[in-house]
Design an enzyme around this catalytic site. Structure first.
Site, PDB file in Angstrom:
ATOM      1  N   ARG A  70      41.474  54.140  37.192  1.00 43.15           N
ATOM      2  CA  ARG A  70      42.904  53.847  37.333  1.00 43.15           C
ATOM      3  C   ARG A  70      43.708  54.923  36.590  1.00 43.15           C
ATOM      4  O   ARG A  70      43.232  55.527  35.636  1.00 43.15           O
ATOM      5  CB  ARG A  70      43.236  52.476  36.768  1.00 43.15           C
ATOM      6  CG  ARG A  70      42.751  51.326  37.641  1.00 43.15           C
ATOM      7  CD  ARG A  70      43.183  49.971  37.099  1.00 43.15           C
ATOM      8  NE  ARG A  70      42.540  49.650  35.846  1.00 43.15           N
ATOM      9  CZ  ARG A  70      43.054  49.835  34.655  1.00 43.15           C
ATOM     10  NH1 ARG A  70      44.274  50.332  34.514  1.00 43.15           N
ATOM     11  NH2 ARG A  70      42.385  49.513  33.566  1.00 43.15           N
ATOM     12  N   TYR A 211      40.600  55.600  44.503  1.00 51.52           N
ATOM     13  CA  TYR A 211      39.664  54.878  43.627  1.00 51.52           C
ATOM     14  C   TYR A 211      40.142  53.484  43.220  1.00 51.52           C
ATOM     15  O   TYR A 211      41.292  53.313  42.793  1.00 51.52           O
ATOM     16  CB  TYR A 211      39.417  55.696  42.347  1.00 51.52           C
ATOM     17  CG  TYR A 211      38.076  55.356  41.705  1.00 51.52           C
ATOM     18  CD1 TYR A 211      36.923  56.012  42.105  1.00 51.52           C
ATOM     19  CD2 TYR A 211      37.960  54.359  40.739  1.00 51.52           C
ATOM     20  CE1 TYR A 211      35.694  55.702  41.554  1.00 51.52           C
ATOM     21  CE2 TYR A 211      36.734  54.039  40.183  1.00 51.52           C
ATOM     22  CZ  TYR A 211      35.601  54.720  40.594  1.00 51.52           C
ATOM     23  OH  TYR A 211      34.380  54.409  40.052  1.00 51.52           O
ATOM     24  N   LYS A 220      44.642  44.893  41.368  1.00 55.39           N
ATOM     25  CA  LYS A 220      45.557  45.045  40.225  1.00 55.39           C
ATOM     26  C   LYS A 220      47.021  45.032  40.679  1.00 55.39           C
ATOM     27  O   LYS A 220      47.885  44.473  40.012  1.00 55.39           O
ATOM     28  CB  LYS A 220      45.261  46.348  39.487  1.00 55.39           C
ATOM     29  CG  LYS A 220      43.836  46.455  38.995  1.00 55.39           C
ATOM     30  CD  LYS A 220      43.532  45.364  38.013  1.00 55.39           C
ATOM     31  CE  LYS A 220      42.093  45.406  37.555  1.00 55.39           C
ATOM     32  NZ  LYS A 220      41.780  44.361  36.600  1.00 55.39           N
ATOM     33  N   HIS A 240      44.861  38.455  33.701  1.00 57.22           N
ATOM     34  CA  HIS A 240      43.670  39.316  33.754  1.00 57.22           C
ATOM     35  C   HIS A 240      42.529  38.574  33.047  1.00 57.22           C
ATOM     36  O   HIS A 240      42.140  38.909  31.933  1.00 57.22           O
ATOM     37  CB  HIS A 240      43.997  40.639  33.039  1.00 57.22           C
ATOM     38  CG  HIS A 240      42.993  41.725  33.228  1.00 57.22           C
ATOM     39  ND1 HIS A 240      42.852  42.764  32.337  1.00 57.22           N
ATOM     40  CD2 HIS A 240      42.078  41.953  34.207  1.00 57.22           C
ATOM     41  CE1 HIS A 240      41.904  43.584  32.757  1.00 57.22           C
ATOM     42  NE2 HIS A 240      41.414  43.114  33.879  1.00 57.22           N
ATOM     43  N   SER A 262      39.960  45.899  30.354  1.00 56.17           N
ATOM     44  CA  SER A 262      39.008  46.436  31.324  1.00 56.17           C
ATOM     45  C   SER A 262      37.777  46.990  30.616  1.00 56.17           C
ATOM     46  O   SER A 262      37.898  47.628  29.560  1.00 56.17           O
ATOM     47  CB  SER A 262      39.670  47.573  32.102  1.00 56.17           C
ATOM     48  OG  SER A 262      40.909  47.142  32.613  1.00 56.17           O
ATOM     49  N   CYS A 264      35.391  45.531  29.005  1.00 57.27           N
ATOM     50  CA  CYS A 264      35.057  44.917  27.707  1.00 57.27           C
ATOM     51  C   CYS A 264      34.163  43.693  27.895  1.00 57.27           C
ATOM     52  O   CYS A 264      34.093  42.825  27.025  1.00 57.27           O
ATOM     53  CB  CYS A 264      36.325  44.526  26.962  1.00 57.27           C
ATOM     54  SG  CYS A 264      37.194  45.930  26.256  1.00 57.27           S
ATOM     55  N   ASP A 287      37.647  38.560  36.947  1.00 58.63           N
ATOM     56  CA  ASP A 287      38.697  39.526  36.596  1.00 58.63           C
ATOM     57  C   ASP A 287      40.115  38.963  36.615  1.00 58.63           C
ATOM     58  O   ASP A 287      40.936  39.376  35.812  1.00 58.63           O
ATOM     59  CB  ASP A 287      38.612  40.726  37.550  1.00 58.63           C
ATOM     60  CG  ASP A 287      39.383  41.933  37.051  1.00 58.63           C
ATOM     61  OD1 ASP A 287      39.295  42.233  35.842  1.00 58.63           O
ATOM     62  OD2 ASP A 287      40.075  42.584  37.845  1.00 58.63           O
ATOM     63  N   ARG A 379      31.058  52.060  39.593  1.00 58.74           N
ATOM     64  CA  ARG A 379      31.316  50.648  39.938  1.00 58.74           C
ATOM     65  C   ARG A 379      30.390  50.139  41.033  1.00 58.74           C
ATOM     66  O   ARG A 379      29.875  50.905  41.829  1.00 58.74           O
ATOM     67  CB  ARG A 379      32.766  50.512  40.433  1.00 58.74           C
ATOM     68  CG  ARG A 379      33.826  50.892  39.402  1.00 58.74           C
ATOM     69  CD  ARG A 379      34.061  49.766  38.431  1.00 58.74           C
ATOM     70  NE  ARG A 379      35.109  50.073  37.476  1.00 58.74           N
ATOM     71  CZ  ARG A 379      35.923  49.157  36.948  1.00 58.74           C
ATOM     72  NH1 ARG A 379      35.805  47.895  37.281  1.00 58.74           N
ATOM     73  NH2 ARG A 379      36.825  49.497  36.053  1.00 58.74           N
TER      74      ARG A 379
HETATM   75  C1  OXD Z   1      39.923  47.047  35.604  1.00 62.44           C
HETATM   76  C2  OXD Z   1      39.157  46.509  36.734  1.00 62.44           C
HETATM   77  O1  OXD Z   1      40.049  48.277  35.479  1.00 62.44           O
HETATM   78  O2  OXD Z   1      38.968  45.289  36.777  1.00 62.44           O
HETATM   79  O3  OXD Z   1      40.424  46.227  34.808  1.00 62.44           O
HETATM   80  O4  OXD Z   1      38.749  47.272  37.626  1.00 62.44           O
HETATM   81 MN    MN Z   2      40.089  44.193  35.296  1.00 66.42          MN
END
Ligand code: OXD
Ligand code: MN
Length: 598
Positions: A70, A211, A220, A240, A262, A264, A287, A379
């Protein structure tokens, strides 16, 4: 087009975008398996998708090395005034931003097909679901959207002639001149990337990146940034957060929603298999949570997504076996390494490193290579329904009642393993001051400590000061039925730099304590920062952890906590008049409590 698209607003928008972006073709997606296969076949033929011999119906993609995460610095909340977007968001006035982007969009799909992707966030037809239409010139986006959202012609039927939807316009920003050969991952340079949101008109414009969250606009952009602004207007919450169901040995269910920044460990916690006997954990989402107050006054959550877009590195049978089993087939991998026997590999995966692989940039790699084989933000895109511990109620339109909220982040020091908020107001303070070391999920430096309130810093679609107030308002609405609030830190390290807590399945011990707090079965002791477990109340049976480590994990260094005060002050001061008085009061209480312990 006329035959499939009967919705007037949609027809008009498709025509406008086609006139502006001048694609070679327009294709309306129907979400079918055949369509997915057709797109994948095309991507294989052009060498963009690499079939994996070891995993049925699974493919590897490699992005351009500049387009790997991102781009928060290029992400905009474009409200009519800068004040409405607030200090945590980048802002450009809507007129100026639209002008810049219209210039970029002009002719940007030349040489490409324009895909119209009708999708639903949440089960199709559910009262809490939202319909989006993504227009994109990226077939990679189409196949990922098939997994991450519910793409279907049923969505168009539901829209009818006059139903409303959220328009999401996306282009990779790489038009092709006649005869020009395409690159494998077309995208625009960083200075031309724009991920723009117009929350006052529920509109998303994304340009220049292919991406993840920059391009799969249901996630998001829609389900967090636009939805959070809608939620505030309409009195619900878009967060989130992962959602999980924990069942105790007596069969009592608890539903937990947890917000971590993100990369974590949300996916790991969402699918965690408890190490304590008799407890069961099921995944509802990893998420995003949309939550509304139900008829009984409790807060009900749904997962608006249909798949997982998880971080691959570090995922293994020891850290997340349920994710590994989810990834056996029907998966899209991006920026992982390719082994010689046709499988994917990443740092932290089970077993020995391969003696040779092709790295995420397409180059030969061996264990002696100076760089990682997979990108740190590599990913997997996998259907949620394939998770062996997906909860049978994960698509229940009314959602599940939330008992517990957890906030947290990645902190090497200072923050103990777990503590509970004194009450909702204090819980809002804990969320508002949450801090974490930055990760590879965003382009930028990794490992820097930053305040990431409610793990929403990159995702709140309006002024974060008003977002804090919205949390207080929700607490007022929920009253005694509000979830209990906890804060955790799985990442505390010892003086010699080792993680103190084993994490993963042993996090169930911490969740068990929370459930027992909810039931009033265990006590807690008051400290300046919150309520900590009494000695002996955390179930550590069978865990080989020294008493010293446990002590360090739970220790509160008052000097270190006092050192947080100036940073919190600086963080809160950015909200000016939008800072709720109730939050200022909580901060004062925190300062006073620490002051008493000189
Ligand atoms: C993030 C995701 O970046 O969930 O938070 O992809
Ligand atoms: Mn996320």
């Amino acid at each position: 087009m006329k035959d499939t698209v009967k919705n007037e607003k949609l027809n008009k928008w498709i025509r406008e975008v086609a006139d502006l972006c001048t694609p070679d073709d327009v294709y309306i997606c129907n979400g079918s398996k055949d369509e997915y296969r057709l797109m994948i076949d095309k991507l294989i033929k052009s060498g963009i998708a690499i079939p994996l011999t070891k995993r049925p119906n699974s493919f590897l993609f490699r992005s351009d090395p500049s387009d790997v995460a991102r781009v928060e610095d290029n992400t905009y909340i474009s409200t009519s005034s800068r004040e409405e977007a607030g200090p945590t968001n980048n802002w450009i006035a809507p007129g100026d931003l639209k002008k810049t982007m219209m210039d970029l969009y002009k002719g940007c799909m030349r040489g490409r097909t324009m895909y119209v992707i009708p999708f639903s966030m949440g089960p199709i037809g559910s009262p809490i679901s939202k319909i989006g239409i993504e227009i994109s010139d990226s077939p990679y986006v189409v196949v990922n959207m098939h997994i991450m959202t519910r793409v279907s012609s049923r969505v168009l039927e539901l829209l009818g002639t006059d139903g409303d939807f959220i328009p999401c316009l996306h282009s990779v920003g790489a038009p092709l001149a006649p005869g020009q050969k395409d690159t494998k991952w077309p995208c625009a340079p960083i200075e031309k990337k724009y991920i723009s949101h117009f929350p006052e008109e529920n509109l998303i414009w994304s340009y220049g990146s292919g991406y993840g969250g920059n391009a799969l606009l249901g996630k998001k952009c829609l389900a967090l940034r636009i939805a959070s602004a809608m939620a505030r207007r309409e009195g619900w919450m878009a967060e989130h957060m992962l959602i999980l169901r924990l069942t105790n040995p007596e069969g009592k269910q608890y539903h937990i929603a947890a917000a971590f920044p993100s990369a974590c460990g949300k996916t790991n916690l969402a699918m965690m298999q408890p190490s304590i006997a008799g407890w069961k954990c099921e995944c509802i989402g990893d998420d995003i949570a949309w939550m509304k107050v139900g008829a009984d006054g409790r807060l009900y959550a749904i997962n608006p997504e249909n798949g997982f877009f998880g971080v691959a590195p570090g995922t293994s049978y020891s850290t997340n076996p349920m994710a590994m089993d989810t990834l056996k087939e029907n998966v899209i991998f991006t920026n992982c390494a390719l082994t010689d026997d046709g499988d994917v590999w990443w740092e932290g995966k089970d077993g020995d490193e391969p003696a040779h692989a092709i790295d995420w940039k397409g180059k030969d790699w061996t264990p002696e290579s100076p760089t990682d084989a997979a990108h740190a933000n590599a990913r997997f895109t996998a259907p949620a329904s394939q998770c062996p511990v997906i909860c049978k109620d994960w698509e229940k339109p009314e959602g599940v009642p939330i008992d517990i909220f957890i906030f947290g982040g990645r902190r090497t020091g200072v923050v103990p393993l777990v503590y509970e908020a004194f009450d909702w107001e204090h819980g809002v303070f804990l969320g508002a001051t949450a801090a974490s070391e930055t990760t590879a999920a965003n382009i930028g430096a990794v490992g820097n400590l930053r305040r990431d309130p409610f793990a929403m810093k990159p995702f709140c679609g309006y002024n974060m000061g008003d977002y804090f107030k919205h949390w207080f308002d929700m607490g007022d609405k929920l009253g005694s039925k509000a979830p209990r609030v906890f804060y955790v830190n799985w990442f505390r390290k010892s003086q010699d730099g080792k993680f103190l807590w084993p994490g993963f399945s042993d996090n169930s011990r911490v969740l068990k304590w929370m459930c027992e707090r909810v039931d009033g079965r265990v006590g807690a002791h008051k400290t300046p920062i919150g309520l900590l477990p009494n000695e002996g109340d955390l179930d550590l049976s069978g865990l080989h952890l020294s008493a010293d480590s446990m002590k360090e994990l739970m220790s509160i260094d008052l000097t270190a906590w006092k050192a947080e005060i100036p940073d919190i002050e600086k963080h809160f001061s950015t909200f000016g008049k939008r800072m709720p008085e109730r939050l200022k009061k909580q901060f004062q209480r925190f300062i006073d409590a620490l002051g008493k312990h000189v």
